[in-house]
Design a protein around this motif. Sequence first.
Motif, PDB file in Angstrom:
ATOM      1  N   GLU A 178      -5.138  29.819  10.750  1.00 42.70           N
ATOM      2  CA  GLU A 178      -5.096  31.159  11.319  1.00 42.70           C
ATOM      3  C   GLU A 178      -4.312  31.151  12.631  1.00 42.70           C
ATOM      4  N   TYR A 179      -3.586  32.241  12.832  1.00 40.86           N
ATOM      5  CA  TYR A 179      -2.838  32.379  14.092  1.00 40.86           C
ATOM      6  C   TYR A 179      -3.790  32.275  15.276  1.00 40.86           C
ATOM      7  N   GLY A 180      -3.440  31.422  16.212  1.00 45.79           N
ATOM      8  CA  GLY A 180      -4.307  31.158  17.352  1.00 45.79           C
ATOM      9  C   GLY A 180      -4.898  29.758  17.297  1.00 45.79           C
ATOM     10  N   GLU A 181      -4.828  29.131  16.130  1.00 42.57           N
ATOM     11  CA  GLU A 181      -5.301  27.756  15.988  1.00 42.57           C
ATOM     12  C   GLU A 181      -4.145  26.787  16.210  1.00 42.57           C
ATOM     13  N   THR A 182      -4.461  25.558  16.523  1.00 42.47           N
ATOM     14  CA  THR A 182      -3.436  24.532  16.736  1.00 42.47           C
ATOM     15  C   THR A 182      -3.253  23.700  15.468  1.00 42.47           C
ATOM     16  N   ILE A 183      -2.086  23.130  15.303  1.00 42.87           N
ATOM     17  CA  ILE A 183      -1.790  22.254  14.167  1.00 42.87           C
ATOM     18  C   ILE A 183      -2.282  20.843  14.497  1.00 42.87           C
ATOM     19  N   GLN A 184      -3.035  20.268  13.588  1.00 39.42           N
ATOM     20  CA  GLN A 184      -3.602  18.940  13.803  1.00 39.42           C
ATOM     21  C   GLN A 184      -2.506  17.874  13.870  1.00 39.42           C
ATOM     22  N   THR A 185      -2.663  16.969  14.816  1.00 41.37           N
ATOM     23  CA  THR A 185      -1.718  15.851  14.947  1.00 41.37           C
ATOM     24  C   THR A 185      -2.356  14.519  14.558  1.00 41.37           C
ATOM     25  N   ASP A 186      -3.613  14.577  14.149  1.00 41.06           N
ATOM     26  CA  ASP A 186      -4.297  13.356  13.709  1.00 41.06           C
ATOM     27  C   ASP A 186      -3.866  13.049  12.268  1.00 41.06           C
ATOM     28  N   ILE A 187      -3.259  11.878  12.057  1.00 34.49           N
ATOM     29  CA  ILE A 187      -2.719  11.530  10.740  1.00 34.49           C
ATOM     30  C   ILE A 187      -3.815  11.412   9.687  1.00 34.49           C
ATOM     31  N   LYS A 188      -5.007  11.082  10.085  1.00 31.76           N
ATOM     32  CA  LYS A 188      -6.115  10.996   9.135  1.00 31.76           C
ATOM     33  C   LYS A 188      -6.373  12.342   8.452  1.00 31.76           C
ATOM     34  N   THR A 189      -5.920  13.416   9.092  1.00 31.96           N
ATOM     35  CA  THR A 189      -6.091  14.751   8.504  1.00 31.96           C
ATOM     36  C   THR A 189      -5.282  14.880   7.216  1.00 31.96           C
ATOM     37  N   TYR A 190      -4.176  14.138   7.117  1.00 29.87           N
ATOM     38  CA  TYR A 190      -3.251  14.315   6.007  1.00 29.87           C
ATOM     39  C   TYR A 190      -3.213  13.143   5.009  1.00 29.87           C
ATOM     40  N   LEU A 191      -3.593  11.911   5.453  1.00 24.19           N
ATOM     41  CA  LEU A 191      -3.476  10.721   4.594  1.00 24.19           C
ATOM     42  C   LEU A 191      -4.836  10.168   4.186  1.00 24.19           C
ATOM     43  N   ASP A 192      -4.866   9.653   2.959  1.00 24.02           N
ATOM     44  CA  ASP A 192      -6.051   8.964   2.449  1.00 24.02           C
ATOM     45  C   ASP A 192      -5.695   7.488   2.264  1.00 24.02           C
ATOM     46  N   GLU A 208       0.851  -1.194   0.000  1.00 27.17           N
ATOM     47  CA  GLU A 208       0.000   0.000   0.000  1.00 27.17           C
ATOM     48  C   GLU A 208       0.886   1.243   0.000  1.00 27.17           C
ATOM     49  N   GLU A 209       0.623   2.089  -0.923  1.00 25.78           N
ATOM     50  CA  GLU A 209       1.406   3.313  -1.033  1.00 25.78           C
ATOM     51  C   GLU A 209       0.752   4.447  -0.240  1.00 25.78           C
ATOM     52  N   MET A 210       1.595   5.379   0.237  1.00 29.99           N
ATOM     53  CA  MET A 210       1.097   6.527   1.000  1.00 29.99           C
ATOM     54  C   MET A 210       0.388   7.505   0.066  1.00 29.99           C
ATOM     55  N   LYS A 211      -0.783   7.913   0.475  1.00 30.90           N
ATOM     56  CA  LYS A 211      -1.567   8.834  -0.326  1.00 30.90           C
ATOM     57  C   LYS A 211      -1.877  10.112   0.501  1.00 30.90           C
ATOM     58  N   LEU A 212      -1.264  11.194   0.118  1.00 31.23           N
ATOM     59  CA  LEU A 212      -1.511  12.479   0.811  1.00 31.23           C
ATOM     60  C   LEU A 212      -2.796  13.115   0.274  1.00 31.23           C
ATOM     61  N   LYS A 213      -3.611  13.628   1.184  1.00 30.76           N
ATOM     62  CA  LYS A 213      -4.825  14.332   0.755  1.00 30.76           C
ATOM     63  C   LYS A 213      -4.467  15.650   0.071  1.00 30.76           C
ATOM     64  N   GLN A 214      -3.467  16.373   0.629  1.00 28.90           N
ATOM     65  CA  GLN A 214      -2.935  17.594   0.020  1.00 28.90           C
ATOM     66  C   GLN A 214      -1.573  17.847   0.631  1.00 28.90           C
ATOM     67  N   ASP A 215      -0.770  18.620  -0.072  1.00 24.44           N
ATOM     68  CA  ASP A 215       0.622  18.792   0.388  1.00 24.44           C
ATOM     69  C   ASP A 215       0.852  20.092   1.163  1.00 24.44           C
ATOM     70  N   SER A 216      -0.183  20.906   1.333  1.00 27.93           N
ATOM     71  CA  SER A 216      -0.020  22.141   2.111  1.00 27.93           C
ATOM     72  C   SER A 216      -1.330  22.536   2.776  1.00 27.93           C
ATOM     73  N   TYR A 217      -1.181  23.207   3.932  1.00 25.59           N
ATOM     74  CA  TYR A 217      -2.336  23.670   4.709  1.00 25.59           C
ATOM     75  C   TYR A 217      -2.039  25.072   5.247  1.00 25.59           C
ATOM     76  N   THR A 218      -3.098  25.842   5.434  1.00 30.06           N
ATOM     77  CA  THR A 218      -2.971  27.183   6.018  1.00 30.06           C
ATOM     78  C   THR A 218      -3.968  27.303   7.158  1.00 30.06           C
TER      79      THR A 218
END
Length: 276
Positions: free
Chosen positions: A37-51, A25-35
């Motif tokens: 807003e200042y004051g928000e936290t960066i997601q650590t859930d891998i499901k946010t980034y991989l399909d 099974e190959e790694m599939k990224l949902k997207q390669d960049s995210y933006t």
Amino acid sequence: MKLNKLLYGLSAIAVMSILVGCAKEEMKLKQDSYTIEYGETIQTDIKTYLDNTDDFIKETKLSGVPENETEKEYPAIGEYVLTLQHNKDEGSVKVTVQDTVAPVFKDVKDNYEVDYGKNFDVNNIKALDLSTVEYTLDDSKVNYKKAGTYDATVIAKDSSGNQAKQNIKIKVKEEEKKETTKSTNKSNSNTSSKSSKKSSSSSKKSSSFSSSKSNSSKSSGSTSSASSSGSSSNNSSSSSSGSEITVTKDPNDHTEFDGGYADGYEEFEWPSDWEW
């Protein structure tokens, strides 16, 4: 015949299962960049980034998540690269933290009062923002030396360049009058000075009068002594050639001498043959 077909089918299924199991099974990224807003936290859930499948995601590790700012629960403004790794398979995602929210004014009044001649302090106004805020005041229409109500604008700008404007009214109070007190003090001072000068002048003139009186008394005494030691004829001669004055004291009379007064004496004229 039927047995052979059955064996053939089972063999085919087994081979396909082996082939599927052996497929990677190959790694599939949902997207390669995210933006975010200042004051928000960066997601650590891998499901946010991989399909990928749940099993694949469970075996994937995430790294590169930045720490939060000091005494805050979110990272600083900037760009961060997150790394996703599954065995020897690796992918990366860029996360940008940006500040696009302008400051929000808090508890701003409609009118502000200032004393005559004093400028409005912009620090009286506050705005909420996660970044450092600088305040500027556009009070070009305000005349701080003329009572009245004027329009002004407060500008709040954060360190990311976001700004907000708030219109306010500045009321300049009437000027406090203090000239009356100064004028009264000056008048009292002049009056006191004039009184002092007049008193001094009167004293000097009184002293001059007293001195003249003393000289007159001495001259009168000398004349009287000379008359007593001579003959009657000489007395007559001395009396005719000498000069005498008679001063009558009047306790209710006040004689003025060049602006000064002497009590208890009538006016008199100095003999013409007296020399000073």
